[in-house]
Design a protein around this motif. Sequence first.
Motif, PDB file in Angstrom:
ATOM      1  N   ILE A  91       0.840  -1.199   0.000  1.00  0.00           N
ATOM      2  CA  ILE A  91       0.000   0.000   0.000  1.00  0.00           C
ATOM      3  C   ILE A  91       0.877   1.251   0.000  1.00  0.00           C
ATOM      4  CG2 ILE A  91      -1.853   1.232   1.174  1.00  0.00           C
ATOM      5  CD1 ILE A  91      -2.628  -1.524   0.136  1.00  0.00           C
ATOM      6  N   PRO A  92       0.749   2.094  -1.021  1.00  0.00           N
ATOM      7  CA  PRO A  92       1.575   3.311  -1.092  1.00  0.00           C
ATOM      8  C   PRO A  92       1.266   4.261   0.072  1.00  0.00           C
ATOM      9  CG  PRO A  92       0.543   2.827  -3.214  1.00  0.00           C
ATOM     10  CD  PRO A  92      -0.119   1.937  -2.217  1.00  0.00           C
ATOM     11  N   HIS A  93       2.282   4.983   0.492  1.00  0.00           N
ATOM     12  CA  HIS A  93       2.095   5.978   1.551  1.00  0.00           C
ATOM     13  C   HIS A  93       1.507   7.273   0.994  1.00  0.00           C
ATOM     14  CE1 HIS A  93       4.237   3.720   4.722  1.00  0.00           C
ATOM     15  NE2 HIS A  93       4.983   3.272   3.722  1.00  0.00           N
ATOM     16  N   ALA A  94       1.527   7.409  -0.326  1.00  0.00           N
ATOM     17  CA  ALA A  94       0.948   8.588  -0.976  1.00  0.00           C
ATOM     18  C   ALA A  94       0.472   8.187  -2.359  1.00  0.00           C
ATOM     19  CB  ALA A  94       1.979   9.706  -1.078  1.00  0.00           C
ATOM     20  N   PHE A  95      -0.685   8.719  -2.759  1.00  0.00           N
ATOM     21  CA  PHE A  95      -1.231   8.486  -4.102  1.00  0.00           C
ATOM     22  C   PHE A  95      -2.253   9.567  -4.381  1.00  0.00           C
ATOM     23  CE2 PHE A  95      -3.113   5.703  -0.921  1.00  0.00           C
ATOM     24  CZ  PHE A  95      -4.453   6.061  -0.960  1.00  0.00           C
ATOM     25  N   GLY A  96      -2.270  10.046  -5.626  1.00  0.00           N
ATOM     26  CA  GLY A  96      -3.179  11.129  -5.976  1.00  0.00           C
ATOM     27  C   GLY A  96      -2.993  12.321  -5.057  1.00  0.00           C
ATOM     28  N   ASP A  97      -4.087  12.789  -4.472  1.00  0.00           N
ATOM     29  CA  ASP A  97      -4.058  13.936  -3.560  1.00  0.00           C
ATOM     30  C   ASP A  97      -3.933  13.502  -2.107  1.00  0.00           C
ATOM     31  OD1 ASP A  97      -4.173  16.670  -2.911  1.00  0.00           O
ATOM     32  OD2 ASP A  97      -6.332  16.567  -2.536  1.00  0.00           O
ATOM     33  N   TRP A  98      -3.708  12.207  -1.892  1.00  0.00           N
ATOM     34  CA  TRP A  98      -3.717  11.663  -0.532  1.00  0.00           C
ATOM     35  C   TRP A  98      -2.307  11.369  -0.039  1.00  0.00           C
ATOM     36  CZ3 TRP A  98      -8.248  11.762   2.002  1.00  0.00           C
ATOM     37  CH2 TRP A  98      -9.415  11.865   1.233  1.00  0.00           C
TER      38      TRP A  98
END
Length: 228
Positions: free
Chosen positions: A43-50
């Motif tokens: 699970i990425p720690h950041a993606f899109g605006d999150w």
Amino acid sequence: MNRWLRNLILLALMLAASGMAAALRPTHKIAEQGPKVDLEAMIPHAFGDWREEKQSSAQIVDPRQKATIDKIYSQTLSRTYVNGDGYRIMLSIAYGSDQSDSMQVHKPEVCYPAQGFALQNKELGRLVIDKGMIPVTRILTTMGQRNEPVTYWTTIGDQVVQSGVSKKLIEMSYGLTGKIPDGMLVRVSSIDPESNEAYEIQDRFAARMLEALAPEYQRRFTGNLQLK
């Protein structure tokens, strides 16, 4: 037929039935096939605006519930993400390599009330992503002034299930081929007085998260996607 011969036939039938049951008992875990599950790495720690919020007190963790979940599942992951507008989403994923009868999924509509939440509503929905649609369940929970809408889905092997009956049927179908399915529960929630708006944001969050997964991991989280 004398008693000795009848008893001998009965014994032979019992041994045959026992041997058949042993032969049909699932022994091969499908978790051992494909890429190894490592939730922290997948699970990425950041993606899109999150972006992951490293320190957050938004989640309530009951030690007794945590002990139960740790016993049921092989791995768990809990994170809080925040977007550019300051909206927070709580993500919780639980993975079990063995979803036999001794390793049943711990549904949010069970664990939330166990932590003191009131279950106000439950409905079925769907999460639409680029490649298809995932059947999901939505529940609305409250504790005092805290209003927490929740969206979640459960996978058994390569299928997403929404009911206990479908879950059992899928487990049986795997069992007939000698396989033990793995299982995963993916839950997203937010503290929001507007539940409909919360569900929309949760859907967008989940869709972006799934799109950000490496291709070899996506099926672990989505199962065989249904057509839109």
